[in-house]
Motif scaffolding. Structure first.
Motif, PDB file in Angstrom:
ATOM      1  N   GLU A 227       0.836  -1.195   0.000  1.00  0.00           N
ATOM      2  CA  GLU A 227       0.000   0.000   0.000  1.00  0.00           C
ATOM      3  C   GLU A 227       0.874   1.249   0.000  1.00  0.00           C
ATOM      4  OE1 GLU A 227      -3.789   1.366  -0.407  1.00  0.00           O
ATOM      5  OE2 GLU A 227      -3.380  -0.716   0.162  1.00  0.00           O
ATOM      6  N   GLY A 228       0.540   2.190  -0.878  1.00  0.00           N
ATOM      7  CA  GLY A 228       1.255   3.461  -0.926  1.00  0.00           C
ATOM      8  C   GLY A 228       2.529   3.457  -1.754  1.00  0.00           C
ATOM      9  N   THR A 229       2.834   2.347  -2.432  1.00  0.00           N
ATOM     10  CA  THR A 229       4.045   2.290  -3.269  1.00  0.00           C
ATOM     11  C   THR A 229       3.917   3.220  -4.472  1.00  0.00           C
ATOM     12  OG1 THR A 229       4.461  -0.005  -2.626  1.00  0.00           O
ATOM     13  CG2 THR A 229       5.554   0.791  -4.615  1.00  0.00           C
ATOM     14  N   ASN A 230       4.945   3.985  -4.737  1.00  0.00           N
ATOM     15  CA  ASN A 230       4.981   4.886  -5.895  1.00  0.00           C
ATOM     16  C   ASN A 230       5.428   4.081  -7.118  1.00  0.00           C
ATOM     17  OD1 ASN A 230       5.783   6.781  -7.910  1.00  0.00           O
ATOM     18  ND2 ASN A 230       5.999   8.350  -6.333  1.00  0.00           N
ATOM     19  N   THR A 231       4.503   3.851  -8.054  1.00  0.00           N
ATOM     20  CA  THR A 231       4.812   2.997  -9.209  1.00  0.00           C
ATOM     21  C   THR A 231       5.840   3.633 -10.140  1.00  0.00           C
ATOM     22  OG1 THR A 231       2.880   3.895 -10.359  1.00  0.00           O
ATOM     23  CG2 THR A 231       2.584   1.830  -9.162  1.00  0.00           C
ATOM     24  N   LEU A 232       5.792   4.959 -10.285  1.00  0.00           N
ATOM     25  CA  LEU A 232       6.774   5.624 -11.153  1.00  0.00           C
ATOM     26  C   LEU A 232       8.181   5.468 -10.590  1.00  0.00           C
ATOM     27  CD1 LEU A 232       4.870   8.926 -12.081  1.00  0.00           C
ATOM     28  CD2 LEU A 232       5.176   6.869 -13.470  1.00  0.00           C
ATOM     29  N   ALA A 233       8.315   5.598  -9.271  1.00  0.00           N
ATOM     30  CA  ALA A 233       9.620   5.422  -8.642  1.00  0.00           C
ATOM     31  C   ALA A 233      10.084   3.978  -8.761  1.00  0.00           C
ATOM     32  CB  ALA A 233       9.548   5.838  -7.172  1.00  0.00           C
ATOM     33  N   LEU A 234       9.138   3.034  -8.634  1.00  0.00           N
ATOM     34  CA  LEU A 234       9.499   1.625  -8.747  1.00  0.00           C
ATOM     35  C   LEU A 234       9.969   1.299 -10.165  1.00  0.00           C
ATOM     36  CD1 LEU A 234       9.668  -1.160  -7.471  1.00  0.00           C
ATOM     37  CD2 LEU A 234       7.259  -1.521  -8.051  1.00  0.00           C
ATOM     38  N   GLU A 235       9.266   1.819 -11.189  1.00  0.00           N
ATOM     39  CA  GLU A 235       9.695   1.593 -12.573  1.00  0.00           C
ATOM     40  C   GLU A 235      11.091   2.167 -12.803  1.00  0.00           C
ATOM     41  OE1 GLU A 235       5.559   1.396 -15.155  1.00  0.00           O
ATOM     42  OE2 GLU A 235       6.548   3.318 -14.902  1.00  0.00           O
ATOM     43  N   LYS A 236      11.387   3.293 -12.168  1.00  0.00           N
ATOM     44  CA  LYS A 236      12.723   3.872 -12.279  1.00  0.00           C
ATOM     45  C   LYS A 236      13.752   2.960 -11.619  1.00  0.00           C
ATOM     46  CE  LYS A 236      15.158   8.268 -11.683  1.00  0.00           C
ATOM     47  NZ  LYS A 236      15.061   9.657 -11.162  1.00  0.00           N
ATOM     48  N   ASN A 237      13.359   2.329 -10.508  1.00  0.00           N
ATOM     49  CA  ASN A 237      14.269   1.411  -9.820  1.00  0.00           C
ATOM     50  C   ASN A 237      14.490   0.117 -10.599  1.00  0.00           C
ATOM     51  OD1 ASN A 237      14.622   3.158  -7.660  1.00  0.00           O
ATOM     52  ND2 ASN A 237      12.935   2.271  -6.476  1.00  0.00           N
ATOM     53  N   PHE A 238      13.591  -0.164 -11.555  1.00  0.00           N
ATOM     54  CA  PHE A 238      13.754  -1.362 -12.388  1.00  0.00           C
ATOM     55  C   PHE A 238      14.885  -1.206 -13.416  1.00  0.00           C
ATOM     56  CE2 PHE A 238       9.031  -2.744 -11.914  1.00  0.00           C
ATOM     57  CZ  PHE A 238       9.362  -3.473 -10.773  1.00  0.00           C
ATOM     58  N   ILE A 239      15.331   0.028 -13.657  1.00  0.00           N
ATOM     59  CA  ILE A 239      16.309   0.279 -14.724  1.00  0.00           C
ATOM     60  C   ILE A 239      17.615  -0.485 -14.496  1.00  0.00           C
ATOM     61  CG2 ILE A 239      17.750   2.057 -15.820  1.00  0.00           C
ATOM     62  CD1 ILE A 239      15.394   3.983 -15.552  1.00  0.00           C
ATOM     63  N   PRO A 240      18.247  -0.386 -13.318  1.00  0.00           N
ATOM     64  CA  PRO A 240      19.488  -1.177 -13.134  1.00  0.00           C
ATOM     65  C   PRO A 240      19.243  -2.683 -13.204  1.00  0.00           C
ATOM     66  CG  PRO A 240      18.806  -0.112 -11.074  1.00  0.00           C
ATOM     67  CD  PRO A 240      17.987   0.474 -12.156  1.00  0.00           C
ATOM     68  N   PHE A 241      18.060  -3.136 -12.765  1.00  0.00           N
ATOM     69  CA  PHE A 241      17.703  -4.550 -12.861  1.00  0.00           C
ATOM     70  C   PHE A 241      17.653  -4.975 -14.331  1.00  0.00           C
ATOM     71  CE2 PHE A 241      14.593  -7.907 -13.412  1.00  0.00           C
ATOM     72  CZ  PHE A 241      14.865  -8.800 -12.376  1.00  0.00           C
ATOM     73  N   ALA A 242      17.014  -4.160 -15.160  1.00  0.00           N
ATOM     74  CA  ALA A 242      16.914  -4.471 -16.598  1.00  0.00           C
ATOM     75  C   ALA A 242      18.284  -4.426 -17.261  1.00  0.00           C
ATOM     76  CB  ALA A 242      15.959  -3.487 -17.276  1.00  0.00           C
ATOM     77  N   ASN A 243      19.085  -3.413 -16.900  1.00  0.00           N
ATOM     78  CA  ASN A 243      20.411  -3.303 -17.495  1.00  0.00           C
ATOM     79  C   ASN A 243      21.293  -4.503 -17.157  1.00  0.00           C
ATOM     80  OD1 ASN A 243      19.751  -0.837 -18.613  1.00  0.00           O
ATOM     81  ND2 ASN A 243      20.604   0.346 -16.912  1.00  0.00           N
ATOM     82  N   ASN A 244      21.044  -5.107 -16.003  1.00  0.00           N
ATOM     83  CA  ASN A 244      21.831  -6.253 -15.564  1.00  0.00           C
ATOM     84  C   ASN A 244      21.377  -7.549 -16.244  1.00  0.00           C
ATOM     85  OD1 ASN A 244      23.531  -7.969 -14.081  1.00  0.00           O
ATOM     86  ND2 ASN A 244      22.045  -8.146 -12.429  1.00  0.00           N
ATOM     87  N   HIS A 245      20.076  -7.805 -16.236  1.00  0.00           N
ATOM     88  CA  HIS A 245      19.568  -9.092 -16.712  1.00  0.00           C
ATOM     89  C   HIS A 245      19.273  -9.115 -18.216  1.00  0.00           C
ATOM     90  CE1 HIS A 245      19.270 -10.915 -12.738  1.00  0.00           C
ATOM     91  NE2 HIS A 245      18.733  -9.789 -12.287  1.00  0.00           N
TER      92      HIS A 245
END
Length: 820
Positions: A227-245
């Motif tokens: 509850e209360g998670t900022n989806t835009l911030a989470l998508e931004k946090n996915f960037i290093p994950f995507a760059n890695n995998h």
């Protein structure tokens, strides 16, 4: 006093039978149609709102910013889910969902059902309600199975299913044992997700071989955030994950000229809210095709148009009636009636008519409901109107129409002095202007619907008649049921599931004169009776570039049976033992490979397998709907992979007899399996169900709107004829012809219709131009459509008005001159 108002209202209702009947009929029809359309709109907007987790559930998708545009894909690689779960604590729950189907066996009973392959968080994410069993432990074991109530009843009847062992075959490789751990409620009609059976994802096809492969996607992923998670911030946090995998894919995209987005990324992991899935036509829905929100808004507009047209009729007639009651109002004012009392009297009379129309409208809609549900595949119920939100909206509309229709005529009459009213010297110029404005609005809406109807009809005809590049009128598509797939897999003949059924049908029908060809494929053409559709897309490197292609697994005689034109090379042949490593490509694929001589080239489809040699190039054909452009396609010979559809091409001299012949042969081979064959032409038309529904609704809405407009126009024409009776008599005495009188009376109405058409055309063009952009293949909006729409509107108006005009013109002028 209220009792006196009601008595007077009832007497006036009986006294003005003609006009009141017109009002009641118009409002009743409009109410019935608007109720059905508004309930449909409400149903579409209610998808998944029963889920308490709705606001926190998202579907994961990939965005690729290619050189020539942006793509969004939902097939996910298997290692993604455990990696996301481990790295992001803001993800409360996560589950993969794979789709499949199979045969379920219990004792002597066998049934075929769709199957979902999911993770343990799945029941909690989608708030499933267990009727038997425990929500916390329902997928504890890899061989647990959960059934919905209808499936449990179909298998076990009244027997308690919990703990019972059933056999399931969903891979075409034989039965496996599963234990029933829970029974859930059936999902509501407004659920994007429909469940028959679900088991653990570890049972999904190819699970073991894909555990560490990040470049293969074959399922969807859904997450529930805290509850209360900022989806835009989470998508931004996915960037290093995507760059890695997805490092290699990102490098390939950049190499091929991908254009970075605002954040400098060419590949991103994004989240689509569950509450938006039903309307997201780009990514698509879950178990139902996504519905364009514009379609729903158009439905809403049609319902409002119909109600507005009927209300305009009502207001116009009430204004006309008010001036015919001028002396009555003057007498009542002389006897002491106040303005408030007169307004209350008018509003009460209006409310009485509206109430009667509402009751008749609801009765009429209840009779229309079964036809409406069948025609438009709707799941609406009239009892939905009793929900507080729906009830208050309906009540507000009712009160609004009643107040406007009653208050405005009374307010017009109260503006005049009592002496003027008693003498009948009220100036009707202003009401006439208001009436004309309302008529213009009314016919603008009707003309708008006429234009939209003509364009949607023309586009649907275009879709139905456009050549697709293959034979769709003489080919029968037969989905292979689970029973036939299982039977083929159980026989020790070395054949993969589905090929045995194909071979048996070839042996049964191959020698008959009416059969031109028989083949098979993994995917269907269009949407068959089984309701299933799928596709397979893959990428590989070729000469330093990333190549993407759709892949279709086919059997021998595919080109011959479907009448697909071979441009270069050859078809697959049984005499070529190496054809299991051969491919046939379409023109788009050849163009992507460089448009040179690609025959004989070897393509590295899979780095772990033998390269595939191009043996043929075929003419482009529309293997998808005409909403999409033709994409690169590669045909592979799937002798070692399952096929799920059989195609039988017959001679055109007697199609119905040939269909029955194929059906009979199938039933002889599989007497217990349902025959779900259909013509490919039917399958391709099913791809445009939403468009056909929209076209039908436009046609229905236009007809109803025009009829209601004509009813109102007829009533206004009657009033005008009565007001101009003496004028017409004088003109006849002075030598005016019948045609001259009819033209004199009709021309004012025709001017209004012309003005209405001119106002409607820009709006209609804008609406339909935007709608047509959803089709890769579409018609041009021609000027003659607007001319024809105007001609239809004028003809209808002229026919309506002329009837009364001719009647007045033929009247005895002596009687006309005596009329006050």
């Amino acid at each position: 006093m209220l009792k006196n108002y009601i008595k007077i209202a009832w007497r006036n209702l009986l006294r003005g039978k003609v006009f009141n009947l017109i009002n009641i009929v118009g409002l009743s029809v409009a109410t019935a149609c608007s109720v059905l359309l508004l309930l449909t709109v409400s149903f579409e907007f209610s998808f998944d709102d029963f889920n308490p987790n709705l606001k926190n559930i998202y579907r994961v998708y990939f965005t690729r910013n290619l050189a020539n545009g942006t793509t969004k894909d939902t097939p996910m690689p298997e290692p993604l889910t455990p990696a996301l779960r481990a790295e992001y604590p803001s993800i409360k729950r996560i589950s993969r969902i794979g789709n499949g189907g199979g045969l379920i066996q219990y004792k002597e009973k066998k049934i075929e059902r769709s199957i979902k392959f999911v993770d343990q968080d799945f029941p909690k994410i989608f708030a499933l309600k267990p009727l038997q069993g425990n929500l916390q432990t329902m997928l504890h074991d890899q061989h647990d199975v959960v059934l919905n109530l209808p499936t449990a009843k179909a298998i076990f009847g009244d027997e308690n299913p919990i703990g019972k062992t059933i056999q399931m075959d969903f891979k075409g490789q034989g039965f496996e044992n599963f234990t029933v751990s829970a029974v859930t409620e059936e999902m509501p009609d407004n659920s994007s997700l429909q469940l028959d059976v679900f088991i653990r994802f570890e049972n999904y096809r190819g699970y073991e071989s894909n555990l560490d492969k990040w470049d293969r996607g074959n399922h969807s992923v859904y997450i529930q955030l805290n509850e209360g998670t900022n989806t835009l911030a989470l998508e931004k946090n996915f960037i290093p994950f995507a760059n890695n995998h997805f490092k290699k894919e990102i490098e390939d995209l950049k190499r091929d000229g991908a254009r970075a987005d605002k954040s400098g990324q060419v590949f991103t992991i994004n989240l689509l809210p569950l509450q938006a899935i039903h309307f997201d036509t780009e990514i698509g829905g879950l178990d139902f095709p996504a519905v364009s929100k514009s379609y729903i808004l158009i439905l809403l507009a049609i319902s409002v148009f119909i109600l507005l047209i009927a209300s305009i009729n009502f207001i116009n007639l009430n204004i006309a009636k008010a001036f015919s009651r001028a002396r009555e109002i003057g007498v009542r004012k002389t006897l002491g009636a106040g303005n408030v009392q007169l307004i209350m009297q008018f509003c009460l009379e209006t409310a009485l008519i509206c109430l009667i129309a509402l009751l008749f409208g609801l009765i009429f809609s209840s009779f229309l409901l079964p036809i409406f549900k069948q025609t438009f595949s709707s799941h609406i119920e009239l009892k939905t109107l009793l929900q507080p939100s729906k009830f208050f909206i309906a009540a507000a509309i009712f009160i609004g129409i009643t107040f406007i229709s009653g208050f405005y005529p009374a307010w017009l009459m109260l503006r005049y002095k009592t002496v003027q009213v008693l003498k009948g010297k009220v100036n009707a110029t202003k009401p006439g202007e208001v009436r004309n404005i309302l008529l213009v609005i009314q016919f603008s809406l009707s003309t708008l619907l006429i234009v939209c109807t003509l364009i949607t009809w023309q586009q649907m005809r275009y879709l139905q008649n456009t050549p697709l590049g293959f034979n769709r009128t003489e080919v029968i598509s037969i989905p292979i049921p689970a029973e036939a797939m299982v039977a083929g897999a159980n026989e020790k003949n070395g054949m993969v599931a589905g090929h045995r059924a194909l071979q048996l049908l070839r042996d049964k029908l191959g020698s008959q004169s009416g059969i031109v060809g028989i083949t098979g494929a993994h995917n269907n053409f269009g949407l068959g009776n089984d309701g299933s559709t799928s596709s397979h897309f893959m990428t590989f490197d070729y000469k330093g570039h990333s190549i993407g292609t759709n892949v279709e697994q086919v059997d021998y005689d595919f080109l011959k049976t479907l009448d697909i034109k071979l441009l270069q090379g050859r078809d697959f042949g049984r005499s070529f033992s190496t054809d299991t490593n051969a491919i046939i490509i379409n023109e788009q694929m050849a163009k992507q490979l460089g448009n040179g001589n690609v025959l004989g080239e070897f393509l590295p489809f899979d780095e772990n397998e033998t390269p595939m040699q191009v043996v043929g190039i075929i003419k482009n054909y529309n293997y998808r709907s005409l909403k999409e452009n033709i994409e690169p396609l590669s045909l592979v010979l799937g002798t070692h992979k399952p096929i799920e559809y059989i195609f039988v091409r017959v001679k055109s001299n007697n199609l119905s007899r040939s269909f029955e012949q194929v059906k009979t042969a199938w039933k002889q081979l599989y007497p217990n399996a349902e025959f779900m064959g259909s013509w490919i032409s039917e399958n391709t038309e099913r791809q445009y169900v939403s468009e056909q529904r929209l076209s039908n609704m436009f046609i229905g809405g236009a007809i109803i709107a025009i009829l209601i407009s004509c009813i109102g126009l007829l009533a206004i024409a009657i009033i005008v004829m009565v007001q101009r009776t003496k004028e017409i008599g004088v003109r006849k005495v002075l030598g005016a012809s019948i045609f001259g009188i009819v033209f004199l009376v009709s021309k004012d109405f025709i001017k209004l219709v012309l003005l209405a058409s001119v106002l409607a055309f820009p709006v209609a063009w804008w609406i339909m131009h935007n709608w047509l952009q959803g089709f890769a293949y579409r018609i041009e909006i021609n000027w003659w459509i607007f001319a024809l729409s105007m001609l239809i509107a004028i003809t209808i108006a002229l026919a309506t008005v002329s009837f009364q005009a001719i009647k007045a013109a033929f009247a005895n002028p002596v009687k006309s001159l005596r009329t006050e």
